[in-house]
Each structure stands twice: as C-alpha cells, then as structure tokens.
Design an enzyme around this catalytic site. Structure first.
Site, PDB file in Angstrom:
ATOM      1  N   HIS A 226       0.877  -1.185   0.000  1.00 36.39           N
ATOM      2  CA  HIS A 226       0.000   0.000   0.000  1.00 36.39           C
ATOM      3  C   HIS A 226       0.912   1.232   0.000  1.00 36.39           C
ATOM      4  CE1 HIS A 226      -3.462   2.409   0.641  1.00 36.39           C
ATOM      5  NE2 HIS A 226      -3.762   2.122   1.894  1.00 36.39           N
ATOM      6  N   HIS A 265      -1.886  -2.417  -9.696  1.00 35.00           N
ATOM      7  CA  HIS A 265      -2.923  -1.827  -8.836  1.00 35.00           C
ATOM      8  C   HIS A 265      -4.095  -2.777  -8.754  1.00 35.00           C
ATOM      9  CE1 HIS A 265      -5.712   1.112  -7.183  1.00 35.00           C
ATOM     10  NE2 HIS A 265      -4.632   1.749  -6.792  1.00 35.00           N
ATOM     11  N   ASP A 316       2.830   5.723  -6.893  1.00 34.05           N
ATOM     12  CA  ASP A 316       4.085   5.683  -6.135  1.00 34.05           C
ATOM     13  C   ASP A 316       5.314   5.697  -7.037  1.00 34.05           C
ATOM     14  OD1 ASP A 316       2.908   5.595  -3.567  1.00 34.05           O
ATOM     15  OD2 ASP A 316       2.324   3.530  -3.953  1.00 34.05           O
TER      16      ASP A 316
END
Ligand code: COA
Length: 394
Positions: A226, A265, A316
């Site tokens: 995460h 994802h 990210d």
C-alpha cells in the site's frame, strides 16, 4: 461451496459520496471533480475542504479553513516528548502513529463514557482539521531529528505545501517545488475504499473514536503493498543505479519472481489515473534540478517492465523519485502520504459515522473438526448454552 472473495476483491461493501475510481475510463473523481483538474488549479487546503464538505470552498470558507489550519500548525510539547522517547532508528511511520495516539489521548482526556468518545460530526470535523494542521510539523520533525537538526517553527505567511517544505528544510521554498508538493498532496488525498481507508472505516464502525481509526489506518498504510510502495520504489531505483543496468536487473528480478514496486494496482488494470499528473510534476522537478539521468532510469524501467508484464505504474512510481529529488529522506515518503491521506481518511470516518453499520464479515472455517480437551467434563451451564438454537459471537 462458499464463494470466498479473497482480499475482498471485487466486493462492494458500502456507498460513498467522497470519490469515484473508474478503471474503465481511467478516472478518479473527488466529489465529482477530476483529480487532475484539482491538482492543476487548487491549493491542497481547498481540496481538503472539498473532501470534508462536498463542495469547493468560497474565498471566505477557504480563508477560514486556512486560519484554523495555521493556528494549529505547531508541534505540541507532549507530541514532541513522545517522539523523543522513541529510538532515533524508529521508522517515521511508527513516530507518526505514536504522535496521533498522543494527540488523541490528549484531546479525548476526561471522556469517561466510551459512548461519548466517538464525537459528533462537527467535533470530528474540527479534530480532522487539527490533525491535518499538525501532521506536517510531525513529519518534518522526524526527518530533522534523524539528521540531528532542531525543529523549525511554522510560518504563518506560507500556504500548507510551502510551510511543509519550510518545516522540513528550514529554507525559503522554491515555487516549482511547492507546486510539485501541492500536486502530490492532492493526488494522494483520497482513493475510495483502499486498505487504509477501509481500516479506518472498520474501526469507526465499532463506534471507536477518530484518532483510533486514524492510528489503525496509519498501520495499514505502512505496508509496502500500500503506502510503503513509494519508499520501496526508491530502493529499487537505487539498486538499479543506472538506465544501462535496467535490462539485466529486470531479467534477474523477474526470474526470482520479485514484485517490482510502483507497478500494478488492485483496481486500475490499464494504468493509474493519477500517474500522468504526478509524472508531469516529476518532469518539472527533473528540469528544475537538471537531472536527466533520473528521467532516463525512470522511463527505461517503465518501458521494459510494461513491455514484459503489461502491468502499468501506479502513483508511487513517479512520486518516489519526485520526493527524492526534493530532498526528502526515503523514510519520509510514506509519512508524506499520511499528511495527505489524513483528509480522505477523516472524510470517510465522518461519512461512516453518518450511516453506520458494524463491519463484520464472515469467514469459512477450514480448521480441524470439533475435538475435545482430554479430561474435560461439561457442566450443566455449559450444556444449556450449547443447546441454545442460535448464539451470536463478537
Ligand atoms: C498493488 C498490488 C498488490 C495489486 O495486486 P493484486 O490486484 O492483488 O494482483 P496480484 O498481486 O495478485 O498480481 C496479479 C499478477 O500480476 C503480478 N504482479 C502484479 N504486480 C506486480 C508487480 N508490481 N511486479 C511484478 N509482478 C506483479 C503478480 O505477480 C501476479 O502474477 P501471477 O498471476 O503470475 O501470480 C500489486 O500489483 C503489487 O504488489 N504491486 C507492487 C506494490 C505497489 O506498488 N503497491 C502500491 C499500490 S498503489
């Protein structure tokens, strides 16, 4: 056979009016507004207001939020003292989790009836704004402490993102850098029922207080599947070192079945809607710091990984190198995510409270069949309980 949805994949558990993730159109809306439009036009404070209240603020409403936020920017002495008690090697996510616990214990001190701790929606909105205001000083304090530097006092003349940079580096922030931080804060702010937000909603559903829900959410965000992925991306880029090493490094990593952090994802399967906006911010920083080598490594790894696996970067991937160029420690990356996501978490906590149902799914038991402890003799009371037709369990 029970239909088990491992990881709750594909399961709808509730309604939300806060954000909509649409993997088909590759879009993310906050209260109806496309996130890339918000990132291009709004200060983070206005987006925080939007998430909490459902609409963008008027000038007066924004000024009022800013005034409250600026009034609560400092590092409270009890928070500083609690962080100072932790070893300097403590992970900053542990520092932040501790800091929020201390704030919660301080703000709810004196509430002796557990039913009152949950607070009214208005109280929880005020608590949310205070946490939002306090987090940059906590994040910055962690980085400065690790570097052996004294904390810097917040500045009332700076907006949220500029003040965050000031608190961290103690230098006049550059507008290009402020803009990149502002965009990243907006992009990280909210993403429907992701693991940490869902965690916050689970805790809230028990009628526990907002601080307990946020502390639990911080714990969930720390994991590298995460929020911890932005840190992990930098470790991978550092390990590769140079664009020329990408192909052999990737061959070996994929041969070992390693997960490449910053790609993939649970919801988006054709690319993360936030990536183009953050990549544009990264490009601005690459030009600002004159670091074409960063662009070359970033783009080579992306090209090679996508062509082999058909799995696309998530937020990210660009934010890790962006934060690194700005000068944040790698350990500070996930704490920056907390500073942003506090807005989404708290909006969800308030929404959960407004139409609450205890979140308590079922599990299909696959352990040993019933068996008995040698020597146990059932007494009459236990037998009477066992005879009841239905018994609910907590
Ligand atoms: C985010 C993530 C957990 C989503 O996972 P998911 O929907 O549960 O999908 P899975 O982890 O089951 O992956 C499905 C397949 O794609 C592969 N895969 C997914 N992401 C991968 C990655 N980053 N690197 C290598 N392989 C990956 C898995 O190995 C799996 O392959 P298999 O079917 O051969 O076993 C996953 O993509 C991941 O671990 N990414 C890296 C961590 C990250 O960047 N997290 C931040 C998310 S915003």
């Amino acid at each position: 056979m029970t239909d088990i949805k491992k990881g709750l994949a594909g399961v709808y558990v509730d309604y939300t009016a806060i954000s909509k993730v649409n993997p088909e159109t590759n879009s993310l809306l906050y209260r109806g507004y496309p996130v890339q439009e918000l990132a291009a036009t709004q200060p983070f404070e206005a987006v925080a207001y939007l998430l909490w209240h459902g609409g963008l603020p008027t000038d007066d409403e924004l000024a009022a939020l800013r005034a409250t936020e600026r009034a609560h920017r400092g590092l409270a002495p009890e928070v500083k003292a609690a962080i100072d008690l932790l070893p300097t090697g403590a992970h900053p996510m542990d520092e932040i989790r501790t800091a929020v616990s201390v704030i919660g214990a301080t703000e709810t001190a004196g509430i002796t009836n557990v039913l009152d701790a949950v607070g009214t929606p208005a109280e929880n909105l005020e608590r949310s704004v205070r946490l939002f205001a306090a987090l940059p000083a906590i994040v910055a304090y962690g980085q400065r402490r690790r570097r052996g530097l004294d904390p810097v006092e917040p500045r009332d003349d700076l907006d949220y993102s500029a003040n965050l940079l000031w608190l961290t580096f103690g230098e006049e922030p550059d507008p290009v850098v402020v803009d990149a931080v502002n965009r990243s804060m907006i992009l990280y702010a909210e993403h429907s029922f992701n693991a940490s937000t869902f965690t916050a909603r689970v805790v809230t559903s028990t009628l526990s207080d907002l601080y307990s829900a946020v502390v639990a959410a911080i714990g969930a965000l720390k994991g590298p599947l995460h929020g911890g992925a932005n840190e992990a991306v930098l470790h991978i880029l550092n390990e590769i070192g140079d664009a020329a090493n990408v192909v052999p490094w990737l061959d070996e990593a994929l041969g070992q079945k390693r997960k490449i952090m910053g790609f993939g994802h649970r919801v988006y399967k054709r690319g993360d809607s936030r990536v183009p906006t953050m990549k544009a911010a990264l490009d601005m920083l690459i030009a600002h710091y004159d670091r074409p080598d960063v662009a070359e490594l970033y783009e080579t790894l992306e090209r090679e990984f996508v062509s082999r696996k058909g799995i696309y970067p998530n937020l990210d991937y660009p934010s890790g190198p962006a934060y690194n160029l700005i000068g944040f420690d790698v350990l500070t990356f996930t704490p920056l995510f907390v500073a942003s996501r506090i807005t989404g978490w708290t909006a969800h906590i308030i929404e959960q409270q407004s139409a609450n149902a205890l979140i308590r799914p079922l599990s299909e038991y696959n352990g040993p069949d019933e068996r008995h402890v040698p020597g146990y003799v059932a007494d009459a009371a236990a037998l009477a309980v066992a005879d009841r037709p239905e018994e609910s369990a907590g």
